[in-house]
Design a protein around this motif. Structure first.
Motif, PDB file in Angstrom:
ATOM      1  N   ASP A 244     -34.233 -46.647  -8.487  1.00 18.27           N
ATOM      2  CA  ASP A 244     -33.387 -45.802  -9.328  1.00 18.27           C
ATOM      3  C   ASP A 244     -33.736 -46.090 -10.778  1.00 18.27           C
ATOM      4  O   ASP A 244     -34.750 -46.724 -11.070  1.00 18.27           O
ATOM      5  CB  ASP A 244     -31.903 -46.032  -9.030  1.00 18.27           C
ATOM      6  CG  ASP A 244     -31.476 -47.491  -9.174  1.00 18.27           C
ATOM      7  OD1 ASP A 244     -32.057 -48.218 -10.028  1.00 18.27           O
ATOM      8  OD2 ASP A 244     -30.567 -47.928  -8.442  1.00 18.27           O
ATOM      9  N   HIS A 245     -32.910 -45.632 -11.696  1.00 20.95           N
ATOM     10  CA  HIS A 245     -33.230 -45.766 -13.123  1.00 20.95           C
ATOM     11  C   HIS A 245     -32.450 -46.879 -13.828  1.00 20.95           C
ATOM     12  O   HIS A 245     -32.347 -46.864 -15.059  1.00 20.95           O
ATOM     13  CB  HIS A 245     -32.971 -44.435 -13.832  1.00 20.95           C
ATOM     14  CG  HIS A 245     -33.991 -43.384 -13.531  1.00 20.95           C
ATOM     15  ND1 HIS A 245     -35.321 -43.513 -13.891  1.00 20.95           N
ATOM     16  CD2 HIS A 245     -33.895 -42.193 -12.882  1.00 20.95           C
ATOM     17  CE1 HIS A 245     -35.987 -42.434 -13.502  1.00 20.95           C
ATOM     18  NE2 HIS A 245     -35.153 -41.620 -12.881  1.00 20.95           N
ATOM     19  N   TYR A 249     -31.473 -47.659 -17.645  1.00 21.41           N
ATOM     20  CA  TYR A 249     -30.089 -47.554 -18.104  1.00 21.41           C
ATOM     21  C   TYR A 249     -29.593 -48.854 -18.735  1.00 21.41           C
ATOM     22  O   TYR A 249     -28.887 -48.838 -19.740  1.00 21.41           O
ATOM     23  CB  TYR A 249     -29.153 -47.221 -16.941  1.00 21.41           C
ATOM     24  CG  TYR A 249     -29.378 -45.905 -16.253  1.00 21.41           C
ATOM     25  CD1 TYR A 249     -29.859 -44.783 -16.914  1.00 21.41           C
ATOM     26  CD2 TYR A 249     -29.081 -45.776 -14.890  1.00 21.41           C
ATOM     27  CE1 TYR A 249     -30.048 -43.584 -16.254  1.00 21.41           C
ATOM     28  CE2 TYR A 249     -29.269 -44.581 -14.221  1.00 21.41           C
ATOM     29  CZ  TYR A 249     -29.751 -43.477 -14.902  1.00 21.41           C
ATOM     30  OH  TYR A 249     -29.931 -42.294 -14.238  1.00 21.41           O
ATOM     31  N   VAL A 250     -29.930 -49.986 -18.090  1.00 19.33           N
ATOM     32  CA  VAL A 250     -29.322 -51.262 -18.470  1.00 19.33           C
ATOM     33  C   VAL A 250     -30.333 -52.396 -18.622  1.00 19.33           C
ATOM     34  O   VAL A 250     -30.421 -53.037 -19.670  1.00 19.33           O
ATOM     35  CB  VAL A 250     -28.248 -51.687 -17.432  1.00 19.33           C
ATOM     36  CG1 VAL A 250     -27.677 -53.069 -17.793  1.00 19.33           C
ATOM     37  CG2 VAL A 250     -27.141 -50.659 -17.329  1.00 19.33           C
ATOM     38  N   ILE A 251     -31.086 -52.683 -17.571  1.00 21.99           N
ATOM     39  CA  ILE A 251     -31.689 -54.002 -17.397  1.00 21.99           C
ATOM     40  C   ILE A 251     -32.638 -54.386 -18.524  1.00 21.99           C
ATOM     41  O   ILE A 251     -32.482 -55.439 -19.165  1.00 21.99           O
ATOM     42  CB  ILE A 251     -32.373 -54.112 -16.024  1.00 21.99           C
ATOM     43  CG1 ILE A 251     -31.326 -53.987 -14.918  1.00 21.99           C
ATOM     44  CG2 ILE A 251     -33.106 -55.446 -15.901  1.00 21.99           C
ATOM     45  CD1 ILE A 251     -31.902 -53.854 -13.515  1.00 21.99           C
ATOM     46  N   GLY A 301     -31.866 -41.910  -7.050  1.00 26.82           N
ATOM     47  CA  GLY A 301     -30.994 -43.073  -7.037  1.00 26.82           C
ATOM     48  C   GLY A 301     -29.634 -42.855  -7.665  1.00 26.82           C
ATOM     49  O   GLY A 301     -29.210 -41.740  -7.955  1.00 26.82           O
ATOM     50  N   ARG A 302     -28.965 -43.980  -7.881  1.00 24.51           N
ATOM     51  CA  ARG A 302     -27.601 -43.975  -8.410  1.00 24.51           C
ATOM     52  C   ARG A 302     -27.533 -43.451  -9.840  1.00 24.51           C
ATOM     53  O   ARG A 302     -28.496 -43.520 -10.585  1.00 24.51           O
ATOM     54  CB  ARG A 302     -27.033 -45.402  -8.416  1.00 24.51           C
ATOM     55  CG  ARG A 302     -27.007 -46.104  -7.082  1.00 24.51           C
ATOM     56  CD  ARG A 302     -26.778 -47.598  -7.287  1.00 24.51           C
ATOM     57  NE  ARG A 302     -27.925 -48.232  -7.923  1.00 24.51           N
ATOM     58  CZ  ARG A 302     -27.877 -49.412  -8.558  1.00 24.51           C
ATOM     59  NH1 ARG A 302     -26.735 -50.060  -8.653  1.00 24.51           N
ATOM     60  NH2 ARG A 302     -28.959 -49.916  -9.088  1.00 24.51           N
ATOM     61  N   PHE A 311     -34.579 -43.087 -20.216  1.00 21.36           N
ATOM     62  CA  PHE A 311     -35.726 -43.303 -21.090  1.00 21.36           C
ATOM     63  C   PHE A 311     -35.436 -44.276 -22.234  1.00 21.36           C
ATOM     64  O   PHE A 311     -36.216 -44.373 -23.181  1.00 21.36           O
ATOM     65  CB  PHE A 311     -36.220 -41.955 -21.637  1.00 21.36           C
ATOM     66  CG  PHE A 311     -36.758 -41.064 -20.558  1.00 21.36           C
ATOM     67  CD1 PHE A 311     -38.069 -41.202 -20.133  1.00 21.36           C
ATOM     68  CD2 PHE A 311     -35.956 -40.130 -19.935  1.00 21.36           C
ATOM     69  CE1 PHE A 311     -38.577 -40.411 -19.112  1.00 21.36           C
ATOM     70  CE2 PHE A 311     -36.445 -39.328 -18.911  1.00 21.36           C
ATOM     71  CZ  PHE A 311     -37.757 -39.472 -18.492  1.00 21.36           C
ATOM     72  N   GLN A 312     -34.348 -45.030 -22.135  1.00 22.23           N
ATOM     73  CA  GLN A 312     -33.996 -45.978 -23.184  1.00 22.23           C
ATOM     74  C   GLN A 312     -35.118 -46.969 -23.504  1.00 22.23           C
ATOM     75  O   GLN A 312     -35.411 -47.193 -24.692  1.00 22.23           O
ATOM     76  CB  GLN A 312     -32.714 -46.735 -22.820  1.00 22.23           C
ATOM     77  CG  GLN A 312     -32.288 -47.725 -23.881  1.00 22.23           C
ATOM     78  CD  GLN A 312     -31.072 -48.555 -23.497  1.00 22.23           C
ATOM     79  OE1 GLN A 312     -30.439 -49.166 -24.348  1.00 22.23           O
ATOM     80  NE2 GLN A 312     -30.725 -48.594 -22.220  1.00 22.23           N
ATOM     81  N   PRO A 313     -35.804 -47.591 -22.534  1.00 20.29           N
ATOM     82  CA  PRO A 313     -36.875 -48.539 -22.899  1.00 20.29           C
ATOM     83  C   PRO A 313     -38.009 -47.887 -23.677  1.00 20.29           C
ATOM     84  O   PRO A 313     -38.547 -48.489 -24.619  1.00 20.29           O
ATOM     85  CB  PRO A 313     -37.342 -49.074 -21.542  1.00 20.29           C
ATOM     86  CG  PRO A 313     -36.162 -48.912 -20.642  1.00 20.29           C
ATOM     87  CD  PRO A 313     -35.540 -47.617 -21.076  1.00 20.29           C
TER      88      PRO A 313
END
Length: 422
Positions: A244-245, A249-251, A301-302, A311-313
């Motif tokens: 998933d993304h 999103y976060v990691i 995915g979730r 696309f944050q990274p």
């Protein structure tokens, strides 16, 4: 940025009253599947979309009218948590993506006027959100653990723009933020990306000189640095890998920021930061290649309702001028702009201006997970990070270029791709 371009995308309305009915349909000059807008138009378009997203939230909370005016829609499968957590959810997530843009210095441009207004409204929103007497006081102390998630996004906003969003706050508001963050320590995070939420709030407390629960930071960064890294720029979200993304999103970003702001503590944080940043750059490679020639991306995915937050990274390494060597600024800007144009059609917003659930339009509520509410959607702001670059930065002034999948399917040369060992 020229006035006519910004006003074109803002619908020609007054700067002080950003409309919730900004027309954002793809114009005739935009050939579907091939990015052909010019440099200034891209930035004006990004500003218009982020403004349309932010205006209902920041205007209402600055006047203490947010809970009264925002309908807190919830997923068809929503669990039994208090839907009131959605207000902090929307506010913290929105500011986490807007922060670098709000941190730009004031200037005499029309964009600058819009930005200054939003910054002032955001500061009022923080003040009202931690004031127990305010009708817009956030649901900090309820039984739901969701508050930790969105306090972490607010902490991320503070870390990304301390001089715009933290330093100007009055001492009482600051003390109230600190108090609320410390009370979140009673929440035990899940063995997943949730560990990074606790690490973010504690990292922020450390950054402002408060005592932090360092064990929460160490536990999170060590888990992801070694145990949950699966290779080639990808992390597992806990003990089991999910396709998933959540890496986007976060990691990647919360891990990098937690490590960045703890480098002064011990040299091991610097070693982990360098490693985490290289992995994020590698993941940015994957993200750029996920964008199809037409500007679509893999929805899997979730939490697919989080839209372009995936696309944050890629946005983060563009903001810091650290794109991988074989990815140009022109191709990243063009690709991300194409993604935005595919998502933000008029029906993606409700008639009153709020983001709807789903990826695109108004018929995808079935995609909302059991934890999803109207506030969740505003995590989409996270891919707007490059607006933190000045309008005359090369990212915005260079010519748009074909991105990797366009080069591939137009039978042009493009770089080979190999896995990495770090």
């Amino acid at each position: 940025m020229k006035r006519r371009l910004l006003l074109k995308f803002l619908g020609g309305i007054g700067l002080g009253t950003l409309s919730t009915s900004v027309p954002i349909q793809v114009e005739a000059g935009h050939q579907k599947g091939r990015h052909c807008f010019g440099q200034e138009n891209d930035r004006a378009y990004w500003v218009a979309i982020l403004s349309k997203m932010a205006s209902p939230i920041l205007t209402n909370i600055s006047k203490e009218q947010w809970r009264r005016n925002m309908p807190m829609e919830v997923s068809p499968t929503f669990d039994k948590r208090d839907p009131g957590v959605g207000y902090l959810e929307a506010f913290g997530r929105l500011l986490a993506g807007m922060a670098p843009w709000l941190a730009l210095p004031d200037d005499g441009t029309d964009e600058g006027s819009v930005r200054k207004k939003f910054r002032e409204q955001a500061l009022l929103g923080i003040k009202h959100g931690v004031d127990p007497r305010s009708p817009d006081y956030f649901t900090w102390r309820g039984p739901s653990s969701q508050t930790l998630v969105d306090a972490a996004h607010l902490a991320l906003a503070f870390l990304r723009a301390p001089f715009a969003l933290w330093e100007p706050l009055d001492s009482l508001t600051k003390s109230r933020v600190v108090e609320e963050f410390k009370l979140l320590r009673k929440i035990k995070p899940n063995e997943s990306n949730w560990l990074l939420f606790a690490a973010m709030t504690e990292t922020f407390l450390y950054d402002i000189g408060e005592e932090c629960a360092r064990e929460k930071i160490d536990y999170a960064v060590n888990k992801f640095d070694t145990e949950w890294y699966v290779g080639d720029g990808w992390y597992s979200d806990g003990a089991h890998f999910s396709f998933d993304h959540y890496n986007g999103y976060v990691i990647h970003n919360m891990l990098v920021e937690a490590l960045r702001h703890n480098i002064s503590v011990d040299k091991r944080y610097k070693e982990m930061f360098d490693r985490a940043y290289k992995r994020m750059q590698r993941y940015a490679h994957h993200l750029e290649r996920m964008i199809s020639p037409e500007g679509y991306y893999l929805v899997v995915g979730r939490s697919s309702t989080y839209k372009n937050a995936a696309f944050q990274p890629l946005a983060a390494v563009a903001l810091e001028n650290k794109l991988p060597d074989d990815i140009s600024k022109g191709q990243v800007r063009a690709a991300l702009t194409a993604v935005l144009r595919n998502i933000y059609i008029d029906k993606t917003f409700s008639p009153s201006g709020w983001l709807r659930m789903g990826v695109v339009g108004d018929l995808q509520q079935n995609l909302a997970d059991y934890y999803t509410n109207a506030g969740s959607m505003y995590v989409a702001s996270l891919s707007f990070l490059p607006l933190g670059l000045s309008a005359n930065d090369e990212f915005w002034t260079c010519n748009p270029e074909k991105w990797t999948s366009q080069k591939c399917w137009d039978a042009e040369q493009f770089p080979k791709d190999y896995y990495v060992n770090y």
